[in-house]
Design a protein around this motif. Sequence first.
Motif, PDB file in Angstrom:
ATOM      1  N   GLU A  47       0.686  -1.235  -0.073  1.00  0.00           N
ATOM      2  CA  GLU A  47       0.007   0.034   0.086  1.00  0.00           C
ATOM      3  C   GLU A  47       0.818   1.268   0.009  1.00  0.00           C
ATOM      4  O   GLU A  47       0.507   2.325  -0.129  1.00  0.00           O
ATOM      5  CB  GLU A  47      -0.910  -0.092   1.148  1.00  0.00           C
ATOM      6  N   ALA A  61      -1.496  11.579  -5.572  1.00  0.00           N
ATOM      7  CA  ALA A  61      -1.525  10.146  -5.033  1.00  0.00           C
ATOM      8  C   ALA A  61      -0.359   9.530  -4.715  1.00  0.00           C
ATOM      9  O   ALA A  61      -0.129   8.718  -4.022  1.00  0.00           O
ATOM     10  CB  ALA A  61      -2.311   9.434  -6.396  1.00  0.00           C
ATOM     11  N   LEU A  62       0.801  10.168  -5.192  1.00  0.00           N
ATOM     12  CA  LEU A  62       2.161   9.805  -4.981  1.00  0.00           C
ATOM     13  C   LEU A  62       2.883  10.856  -4.337  1.00  0.00           C
ATOM     14  O   LEU A  62       2.963  11.883  -4.641  1.00  0.00           O
ATOM     15  CB  LEU A  62       2.743   9.285  -6.127  1.00  0.00           C
ATOM     16  N   HIS A 104       3.005   5.677  -2.019  1.00  0.00           N
ATOM     17  CA  HIS A 104       1.802   5.992  -2.094  1.00  0.00           C
ATOM     18  C   HIS A 104       1.372   6.974  -0.903  1.00  0.00           C
ATOM     19  O   HIS A 104       1.746   6.880   0.244  1.00  0.00           O
ATOM     20  CB  HIS A 104       0.796   5.127  -2.602  1.00  0.00           C
ATOM     21  N   ASN A 105       0.472   8.141  -1.361  1.00  0.00           N
ATOM     22  CA  ASN A 105       0.027   8.985  -0.312  1.00  0.00           C
ATOM     23  C   ASN A 105      -1.110   8.510   0.235  1.00  0.00           C
ATOM     24  O   ASN A 105      -2.262   8.441  -0.377  1.00  0.00           O
ATOM     25  CB  ASN A 105      -0.171  10.408  -0.913  1.00  0.00           C
ATOM     26  N   SER A 110      -8.527   5.785  -8.721  1.00  0.00           N
ATOM     27  CA  SER A 110      -7.777   5.921  -7.433  1.00  0.00           C
ATOM     28  C   SER A 110      -7.631   4.494  -6.735  1.00  0.00           C
ATOM     29  O   SER A 110      -6.476   3.963  -6.015  1.00  0.00           O
ATOM     30  CB  SER A 110      -8.183   6.692  -6.306  1.00  0.00           C
ATOM     31  N   ASP A 153      -6.547   0.585  -7.545  1.00  0.00           N
ATOM     32  CA  ASP A 153      -6.017  -0.043  -8.555  1.00  0.00           C
ATOM     33  C   ASP A 153      -6.679  -0.992  -9.619  1.00  0.00           C
ATOM     34  O   ASP A 153      -6.632  -1.345 -10.623  1.00  0.00           O
ATOM     35  CB  ASP A 153      -4.933  -0.950  -8.051  1.00  0.00           C
ATOM     36  N   LEU A 182      -1.341   9.188 -10.857  1.00  0.00           N
ATOM     37  CA  LEU A 182      -1.529   7.895 -10.113  1.00  0.00           C
ATOM     38  C   LEU A 182      -0.210   6.952 -10.208  1.00  0.00           C
ATOM     39  O   LEU A 182      -0.349   5.959  -9.674  1.00  0.00           O
ATOM     40  CB  LEU A 182      -2.895   7.115 -10.621  1.00  0.00           C
TER      41      LEU A 182
END
Length: 430
Positions: free
Chosen positions: A45, A202-203, A240-241, A276, A278, A308
Amino acid sequence: MRLADPAGSRVILVGTSEYQDDNLPDIAPVANNVRALASIFRDPEFGALDEASCHTLINANRHEATLQIARWCREADDVLVVYFSGHGLIGNNGELLLAFTDTDYGLSEFSALPVEQLRRALFDSPARTKVLILDCCYSGRAIPTMAAADATVLGQVEVAGTYTLTSAPRDLQSLYREGERFTVFSGALISVLRNGVSGAPALLSVDVIYRNLLRRLRAEQLPEPRQLHSDTAGDLALVHNAAFDAKESRAQLPQPATAKAGDIFRELDDLVSLASKDTERQALVNASRDSKWPLLARLRMTYELARLGDLPSAVTSLSALGKITQPADALKALVEFGGLMTSNRLWSSAYLDSWDVSNLDDDPVALWGLLMAMWLRTSGLPFKVRMEAATDLVRYGKRREAGEILRGMARQQGLLKVEREMLSTRIKSV
């Protein structure tokens, strides 16, 4: 922005919490630092690396550590991250020395690891992007001329092609607090990586992480971290954020002021929101290459794929929009422009040098049209394709928006006479 490729990347986490020399007090939280960071980088994650890509070295002697770090550095050809936590000593000549379990305080220049050797290991690595993170104090004593010492140490750890982040505490008490699980700097770093940054993409890039660390530590009146940039390493995403909110991200690119429920832009927002996850991302990939969608919407999809972290899909989707000479470079420029818009830095950037931004009269639709014209230009798409992208909105009931994008395109300086004539004719037709 992208995450490291597990196959070609190495994250090396080194910490020394126990020392044989009584002059070097143990720092129990250091071992926790390393274990916690390893769990984050190996978590699907967050960092999504495996044990073959993320190495830990706790309480090693100097000889073992030096050889092992050098070996791991040579294995990386994509991203290399080296982290060290423990005592930092200052040699007689001002050189920074990293202490290990067998370091003799009185003979530290002969028994600790000179940072110059660590620099050489990073410099010799074939990795394209390198990140060095140091969380160490300077022999547990206050440094009278801290500003000068900072400059000296930062100069020593600077490595070509490397992003460097250091904690720079003044003394042992600034490095860690009794009873705390982690050291001060690494504890804040672990918190940012685990909990994420609200409002960020998102990253999480190392640059975003640094700015968040700076705010946190400054607010607590703790030693402020230092950073040294090199090339574009600051844009590398570490994890990942966890705080990324897909719904909140909808507002990060301007939407037409006249958008109504049920229209094409709301459908696009819903698709981006689902992507968002996967498991739902393939739907966005497919839509970004489906000509049934407006070209402008497909460009937004391509941008979101890049945000993403799905760069291969984003490059392919961008190439499908029109003939672009260097799609990877164009995608990078597209994302950079989006970042400037979302951070409100666009109006002070060099992008405006080639655009007429006068007399917008606070019209939100006109402003949106100009931004979309600038964004289309950044994408690298040919002039005629950009013009068609604007005109295509008429099919979806967005005649006003189409006209404002075309008027925005006309604000670009240096257009050819024939291009201005084409725009003038097209503006009249919509």
